[in-house]
Scaffold this active site. Sequence first.
Site, short mmCIF file in Angstrom:
data_model
loop_
_atom_site.label_atom_id
_atom_site.label_comp_id
_atom_site.label_asym_id
_atom_site.label_seq_id
_atom_site.Cartn_x
_atom_site.Cartn_y
_atom_site.Cartn_z
N ASP A 37 5.28 -81.43 -43.56
CA ASP A 37 4.64 -81.10 -42.28
C ASP A 37 4.91 -82.14 -41.21
OD1 ASP A 37 2.98 -82.90 -43.66
OD2 ASP A 37 1.12 -82.02 -42.90
N GLY A 125 -11.33 -87.05 -52.20
CA GLY A 125 -10.28 -87.80 -52.86
C GLY A 125 -9.49 -87.00 -53.88
N GLY A 127 -7.23 -84.48 -53.09
CA GLY A 127 -6.03 -83.86 -52.55
C GLY A 127 -6.26 -82.46 -52.03
N LEU A 128 -7.52 -82.08 -51.80
CA LEU A 128 -7.85 -80.75 -51.29
C LEU A 128 -8.33 -80.83 -49.84
CD1 LEU A 128 -9.65 -79.28 -54.44
CD2 LEU A 128 -7.24 -79.04 -53.77
N ASP A 175 -3.03 -79.85 -43.04
CA ASP A 175 -4.38 -79.80 -43.57
C ASP A 175 -5.37 -79.24 -42.55
OD1 ASP A 175 -3.18 -80.97 -45.72
OD2 ASP A 175 -4.14 -82.92 -45.48
N TYR A 225 1.26 -93.84 -48.17
CA TYR A 225 1.50 -92.60 -47.42
C TYR A 225 2.23 -92.91 -46.11
CZ TYR A 225 0.63 -88.08 -45.21
OH TYR A 225 0.77 -86.87 -44.58
#
Length: 391
Positions: A37, A125, A127-128, A175, A225
């Site tokens: 993204d 925490g 990852g959703l 997201d 990241y």
Amino acid sequence: MITDEIKEVFIEKFGGEGDIRTYFAPGRVNLIGEHTDYNGGHVFPCALSMGNYAVARKRDDNIIRWFNMTYPDNGIIVADINELEPNDNGKWYDYQEGVIWAFQQNGYQVPSGYDMVMKADLPAGSGLSASASIEELAAVIIRDLFAINISMEDCAVMGQYSENKYNGMNCGIMDQFASAMGKKDCAIFLDTATLKYEYVPLNLKNEKIVITNSKVKHSLADSAYNNRRRECEEALKDLQKVVNINTLGDLDEDGFEKYKSSINSGVSERRAKHAVYENRRTIEAVALLRNGDIKGFGDLMHDSHVSLRDDFEVSCKELDILAEEAWKLPYVLGSRMTGGGFGGCTVSIVENDHVDEFKEVISKIYKEKTGLTCEFYISDAADGAGRIDNY
């Protein structure tokens, strides 16, 4: 019902008078298209029926008072909307504050503060996209309470802007877009370079999407990241010296192989390879899904995980165990890590009749190999963020 519980606490903390409103913003699971993204590629997430709920009421001064039932030890957070300062603390309320700040920075007047109580049924925490859910919750509260004329697409952009500029996390748009723009029973095929999108029906008649939480917590606002993004940017700059592209998403596999020698760093070359190949996998996977080829879609999920593990290096031992053990099961059509990585969840496509067996087998092996107990979620693709007084 979770909203009734939240309203009770709101009345206890802040009183029951006035115009009290209820909101929800979902988390998301990304089926394929990871770390594309912010590289101008395609993604394919869906909003979840799990997320963050809130009850809110506007005030007549500049003060915000917030209480999060998920983190009761934080107490009531009090701040002035005109005294918000960017930080990288990563607290839940920083993501809320960042959105107010982002509205202000982008020319929208937030005329007063508001009282709010919130609660999550989405694990942080994992990852959703718990942080994006909090951001979009803030965006729809501000949009609705103060009748600000802003689209849901712009609410997604506002959430990304706040996380980039206020929280110091250089995330892409996926997201926030999935949380804001989700649609029931559909995934979103999004071109992050243009924000053009299509809703694609999941049409899983004989399969379920099963999310497995490794229970390994990660913080995306850490250096790993942001380093991946920097490495991709370095690769893009090198490639732009020899080929006319705006993003890594502009290249296909043949183009990458032709020009990859111009990338000065072997690490950056691997990062760019993942971004290019993952983007093409995502486009192909959506085409396969439209044609009902769930097995083909699952095969590309497998390839995605291998690339994230080997080229982008954002997987971890626990995620690899969950994915690799799932690949061994004949009733699993595909499995991969989902989200930013360094922990969190896998997403698997499992035949309906074998979901319970899948959970039993995977949890047993995972416990034996890691000493940890994983969790499973079966969540339908849901609508995006909004006011839900009649929810």
